[in-house]
Design a protein around this motif. Sequence first.
Motif, mmCIF file in Angstrom:
data_model
loop_
_atom_site.group_PDB
_atom_site.id
_atom_site.type_symbol
_atom_site.label_atom_id
_atom_site.label_comp_id
_atom_site.label_asym_id
_atom_site.label_seq_id
_atom_site.Cartn_x
_atom_site.Cartn_y
_atom_site.Cartn_z
ATOM 1 N N ASN A 118 0.611 -1.243 -0.055
ATOM 2 C CA ASN A 118 -0.705 -0.110 0.157
ATOM 3 C C ASN A 118 0.799 1.264 -0.062
ATOM 4 O O ASN A 118 1.648 1.850 1.123
ATOM 5 C CB ASN A 118 -0.481 -0.185 1.184
ATOM 6 N N LEU A 119 0.400 1.988 -0.896
ATOM 7 C CA LEU A 119 1.548 3.113 -1.052
ATOM 8 C C LEU A 119 0.712 3.964 -0.365
ATOM 9 O O LEU A 119 -0.514 4.920 -0.760
ATOM 10 C CB LEU A 119 1.266 3.905 -2.313
ATOM 11 N N VAL A 120 1.493 5.312 1.149
ATOM 12 C CA VAL A 120 0.427 5.699 1.636
ATOM 13 C C VAL A 120 1.501 6.860 1.573
ATOM 14 O O VAL A 120 3.067 6.993 1.311
ATOM 15 C CB VAL A 120 0.218 5.067 2.948
ATOM 16 N N ILE A 121 1.409 8.475 2.263
ATOM 17 C CA ILE A 121 1.746 9.257 2.213
ATOM 18 C C ILE A 121 2.162 9.424 4.144
ATOM 19 O O ILE A 121 1.515 10.090 4.876
ATOM 20 C CB ILE A 121 0.891 10.625 1.530
ATOM 21 N N ALA A 122 3.545 10.113 3.964
ATOM 22 C CA ALA A 122 3.943 10.250 5.138
ATOM 23 C C ALA A 122 4.020 12.221 5.617
ATOM 24 O O ALA A 122 3.075 12.455 4.907
ATOM 25 C CB ALA A 122 5.612 10.390 5.581
ATOM 26 N N GLY A 123 4.846 12.775 6.070
ATOM 27 C CA GLY A 123 4.702 14.098 6.839
ATOM 28 C C GLY A 123 3.873 15.098 7.388
ATOM 29 O O GLY A 123 3.285 15.586 6.827
ATOM 30 N N GLY A 124 3.076 14.171 8.021
ATOM 31 C CA GLY A 124 1.885 14.299 9.086
ATOM 32 C C GLY A 124 0.545 14.483 8.322
ATOM 33 O O GLY A 124 -0.299 14.487 9.081
ATOM 34 N N SER A 125 0.676 13.592 7.178
ATOM 35 C CA SER A 125 -1.221 13.542 6.548
ATOM 36 C C SER A 125 -1.468 12.956 7.911
ATOM 37 O O SER A 125 -2.282 12.303 7.743
ATOM 38 C CB SER A 125 -0.941 12.693 5.486
ATOM 39 N N SER A 126 -1.375 11.701 8.300
ATOM 40 C CA SER A 126 -2.254 11.013 9.657
ATOM 41 C C SER A 126 -2.680 11.180 10.638
ATOM 42 O O SER A 126 -4.141 11.676 10.542
ATOM 43 C CB SER A 126 -1.382 9.775 9.945
#
Length: 509
Positions: free
Chosen positions: A169-177
Motif C-alpha cells: 500500500n502506497l501511503v503518504i507520510a509528512g504528518g498526513s495521518s
Amino acid sequence: MTRAEESISTSSSSRSKRSAASSRSTRSAEGEPFEKYEMHLEESVSGSLAYSVSRSESVKPSSDEDSESPSNVVCSIHSEESPCPERFAAYKHQILQNHMKKSDSESCASLLVNQLTDFGVDVYLVPFDSHDIFGAVRGVCNAVSDAVPKLAANYRCCLFKDEHDRLFNLVIAGGSSAAGLEWKQVNATFSGTKAVITIVLLSKMFSCFATNYGLNPSIVALILGLVCNEEMSFVSMNTCIHVQGHPSVGAYALMQPTLTDWPKKLVVFMLAIAGASSNSTVKKGITWAGVFFAVFIMSANVGARAWGNMCLTKQKYSGPLYSVIAMIKAFVLGLFFPYFGSRGCEPGGHVALMNTLKSALIVAFVFIASGFWQQFNESILITTQQETPTCSQDYVYIVVGSWYTVSLLASICFYKRIIPEQVKPIPESASREPLLVEDVSSPVGFRVPNFPDYVLDPAHDFKPIQFCSAKCDVAFGVLLALGLGGGIVAWGITSINMMSLWFPPAYYS
C-alpha cells in the motif's frame, strides 16, 4: 464446479454481461507512467448502469486444486431441509491471503492485481523503477480527481510494486495521518448553522467602519478562535478535497507545500494586532480586513461541503493558484447555498429540505433577536460612558434580508441535487462485502488491509533551484550572514551615544 460456484456464476451472469478486466498504462502530468486496472462500466438493456468484470485466466485455479481444496470455500454445512448451498464462499481478504501465500510464483503481483480487479477495485500500480515516483503518484491523484461525483466509483487503491514483484500500500507520510485525524474530528463537530449565524452577526460590524466609534476586535478574535474553531479550520484542505477533487488528506499533503492552517491563524493574528493598536485608523483597517477574511473563510467552508453534497463537477484546473481559485468558487457557492453545508443535509431528499428550513429559521431568529439585544451591539464596539453605539444598521438589514431570501429560495429549488451516498451505483461485489479500508494517508483514500505499507515522505520531493552550484549558494549564505548581521549590529551601535557608553554620566560629576 461446486454448487456454490454455479450459483455465484449464474447470479453474476443474470445481473450484467461479463467482460475481461482491462489494464492500461497511463502517464501522469509529469510524464511518469503508472498502470491502472479497472472494471468496465456498461449500460444494460434497461438503461441502468452496471459494473462488469471477469476473472483473468491467470487467477483461475487448476482442475486439481478445484477438485481437492477450492480456494474460495472455507466451510461446509449439512442440512437436508436448508435450500442453501453446501459450502460458503470465502471472504475476500481470505482469497487475497491465499494468493499471497503463493509468493514463490513469478506472477504473484499479477495474481493479486487481477483478483482485486475481479472484486471491483480500480488498482493504480506504481512500479519501483519509476524515474520520478512522486510525479507518478501525483498523476494518480489527478486521475482519481476526475472521477464522476454522482457515481460511487471510489472503490480504488494505489499500490507500489518492488523489484521482488511484491505489492505494498502506497501511503503518504509528512504528518498526513495526524492532520487527517484532526480534519475528521473537525468535520464531525462542524456546524453549518453556526457558521451562517456567525456570518450574519459579523455583518453588523461593517456598518460602523465609517463612524467615529472604535471596534472591539479582541472579542471577535476570541469568538472566532474558540467558539467558531471548527467553522474556521482547514478551509484550504476542504476546498481542495471537495472542489478540486483531491481524494484524501494524503493527496493534499503531496500536492500542497504545507499542512498548516494559515488562513485561520492569519485572521486571529490580524484581529489580535488590531486589538492592541492604539491608532484608531489602523485598528479599523485591520479589523475590517480580519472580519472580511473571517466571513470569506466560513462561507468557503460551507460552500466546499455544499459542493460535495451536491455532487458538482470537480475543478479541472490544476495550474498555479488552483487552491485559491477553488476557495473563491466555494465562497460564491456558500453565499447562494449556505444551508447545504450542514451535516443534516447529507442524507438528501426530504431530510435535506427539512434541515434547510430549520437552519433558516434559527438564523433569522438569532439575527432579529440581536437587533433588540443592546449588550451584543456594545460587545463589538468600544464606547465611553457618554457614548452609545448608534451605527445605523439599515443598510445591513437590507443586504442581509435580500441575501436571506435569495439563498433560501435557491436552496429550496435545488435541494434534490443532494444525492444520498446509499443510492449511488457501486460495484455489485463492493456493495456485498467491502474489502478496502478508508485511509486518509493513502493518495487515493483507500488501502488493502492485507498488504504492508510503503511510505513516501513529500519532504524528499523538494528539489533545489538549479540556477547556481552549491558553492555559489554557500558563498551567498556567508555574504548574507555578514552583510545583514553586520548591518543590524551597526544599526544598533549608531543609535547609542558613544560618549555615554565609554564615559558614563557619573564620570563627569
